[in-house]
Design an enzyme around this catalytic site. Structure first.
Site, short mmCIF file in Angstrom:
data_model
loop_
_atom_site.label_atom_id
_atom_site.label_comp_id
_atom_site.label_asym_id
_atom_site.label_seq_id
_atom_site.Cartn_x
_atom_site.Cartn_y
_atom_site.Cartn_z
NE ARG A 171 3.63 -19.73 -73.76
CZ ARG A 171 3.08 -19.21 -74.88
NH1 ARG A 171 2.92 -17.91 -75.01
NH2 ARG A 171 2.72 -20.00 -75.86
CE1 TYR A 200 19.58 -16.64 -53.02
CE2 TYR A 200 19.32 -16.49 -55.39
CZ TYR A 200 19.21 -17.20 -54.21
OH TYR A 200 18.73 -18.48 -54.25
CG ASP A 214 16.12 -9.16 -54.85
OD1 ASP A 214 15.18 -9.29 -54.05
OD2 ASP A 214 16.79 -10.12 -55.27
CE LYS A 225 14.35 -17.46 -51.15
NZ LYS A 225 15.26 -16.56 -51.84
C1 LIG Z 1 16.01 -16.54 -53.09
C2 LIG Z 1 16.38 -15.23 -53.65
C3 LIG Z 1 16.35 -14.99 -55.04
C4 LIG Z 1 16.03 -16.08 -56.05
O1 LIG Z 1 14.71 -16.48 -55.98
P1 LIG Z 1 14.20 -17.97 -56.31
O2 LIG Z 1 12.75 -17.89 -55.98
O3 LIG Z 1 14.97 -18.93 -55.45
O4 LIG Z 1 14.47 -18.20 -57.77
C5 LIG Z 1 16.68 -13.72 -55.50
N1 LIG Z 1 17.03 -12.74 -54.64
C6 LIG Z 1 17.08 -12.93 -53.31
C7 LIG Z 1 17.48 -11.80 -52.41
C8 LIG Z 1 16.76 -14.18 -52.77
O5 LIG Z 1 16.83 -14.37 -51.44
#
Ligand SMILES: *Cc1c(COP(=O)(O)O)cnc(C)c1O
Length: 387
Positions: A56, A109, A182, A207
């Site tokens: 962890r 998001y 982000d 992504k």
């Molecule tokens: C998908 C996404 C998230 C969340 O991420 P997860 O891996 O699904 O928890 C946060 N910000 C953006 C812009 C996203 O496209």
């Protein structure tokens, strides 16, 4: 010079392939093994080998990924998590306390909005939404002395609004707050927020970073070592870490990020060209278009404009739904950033939860994540679906 600074001096593609890992001393393995181990033999009490004690706290496969993504974002330290939202929650608790305030995008998001609105709010953290493309509104939403974070996405989802990272950093810093970006939609290949004044980058590595729609993960990168210490403590104390197999898949994805992003951009540009001249398409939303209100800022802070495209059809919601259901190469589905092209109807799918609010998206809107298939096939598929 630290190892990280040394890595930061190489080109992006070199860092993507080499940063974070040296061939294994014992075997010469050029790729880090998947260290499927929870604990580590100690050489006498407290005699840790390489600092590893319990997985962890740290695991060598995760360490390789963390070093790699830190180098790609030109930061000092990276941290890998079980998902993007796990990274976000850990970051918020590391940097805020109950009674603090954060500014978030008014088109954040959906999962990020839900985290702030339903989870962090109960914990005592207040939030105000503001449009990332409107600096005056962001500045007006900041409460000096109370606002701890200005949190932005750029480009945003699904309308691809652009926030000026340098200007947003100045607004945050003037108020004694930190700027969090982000960077999921741009990926570190197209945009490095830390070099533009941001304090923290977060990613859903699910992504573009992972890039193959086969792993869920998240990351945080910081440049300041005091922030790194807080995140290190919370990553271990909260425990939402990336497992070794997930870390390995994500690192494998990052090695080809530059190649994939260039092809995503090439294909998105072809698709945008096609859509802008199609009689059944109204507005095409893409930051690379000169008509996009954020084009100039995007041109300044992004290398290229990415693989996400949104467009409105002339035949209303029914037409938009038909287009989504008729494509064959574009797969109908949520998420984005994988090698395969995806299509979705934000109003009924990813953004159904904001119907009836200020954040409602047009019913005739279609969002596509342009993949890296043959561009002619993608254009032909959309042409068939639109007719
Ligand atoms: C998908 C996404 C998230 C969340 O991420 P997860 O891996 O699904 O928890 C946060 N910000 C953006 C812009 C996203 O496209």
């Amino acid at each position: 010079m630290t190892e990280q600074q040394h890595r930061n001096k190489s080109g992006f593609e070199t860092r993507a392939i080499h940063a974070g890992y040296e061939p294994d001393a014992a075997t010469g393995a050029v790729i880090p093994p998947i260290y499927a181990t929870s604990t580590y033999k100690q050489d006498g009490v407290g005699g840790l080998r390489g600092g590893y004690e319990y997985s962890r706290s740290a695991n060598p496969t995760r360490t390789a990924l963390e070093g790699n993504i830190a180098a790609l974002e030109e930061g000092e330290r990276g941290f890998a998590f079980a998902s993007g939202l796990a990274a976000e929650d850990t970051l918020v608790r590391a940097l805020c306390k109950p009674g603090d305030h954060v500014v978030i995008p008014d088109d954040a998001y959906g999962g990020t909005f839900r985290l702030f609105d339903k989870v962090e709010k109960v914990w005592g953290l207040d939030h105000s939404p503001a449009p990332v493309s409107d600096l005056e509104k962001v500045a007006a939403a900041v409460r000096p002395g109370e606002t701890r974070l200005v949190w932005v996405e750029t480009p945003t989802n699904p309308l691809l609004n652009i926030g000026d990272i340098e200007a947003l950093a100045a607004i945050a810093h003037d108020a004694g707050a930190l700027l969090v970006v982000d960077n999921t939609f741009a990926s570190p290949y197209l945009q490095q927020p830390l070099t533009l004044g941001a304090d923290v980058v977060v990613h859903s590595t699910t992504k573009y970073c992972g890039g193959h729609s086969d792993v869920v993960g998240g990351a945080i990168v910081v440049k300041d070592l005091d922030l790194a210490e807080k995140v290190t403590f919370h990553q271990n104390a909260m425990g939402a870490v990336a497992g070794p197999f997930d870390a390995w898949l994500t690192l494998r994805g990052l090695k080809t990020l530059a190649l994939r992003m260039d092809r995503h951009c090439d294909n998105a540009e072809r698709v945008v060209d096609f859509l802008t001249s199609h009689p059944k398409v109204g507005e095409v939303i893409y930051p690379g278009l000169e008509t996009h209100p954020g084009h100039e800022v995007a041109q300044r802070q992004m290398k290229r404009y990415g693989g996400m495209v949104s467009f409105r059809v002339t035949g209303g919601e029914q037409h938009a739904l038909q287009v989504c259901e008729r494509t064959e190469v574009f797969t109908l589905g949520e998420s984005l950033g994988g090698v395969e092209s995806l299509i979705e109807h934000p109003g009924r799918m990813t953004h159904a939860s904001v119907a009836g609010t200020d954040l409602e998206v047009p019913a005739d809107l279609v969002r596509i994540s342009v993949g890296i298939e043959t561009a002619d096939d993608l254009v032909a598929d959309l042409e068939r679906a639109l007719d």
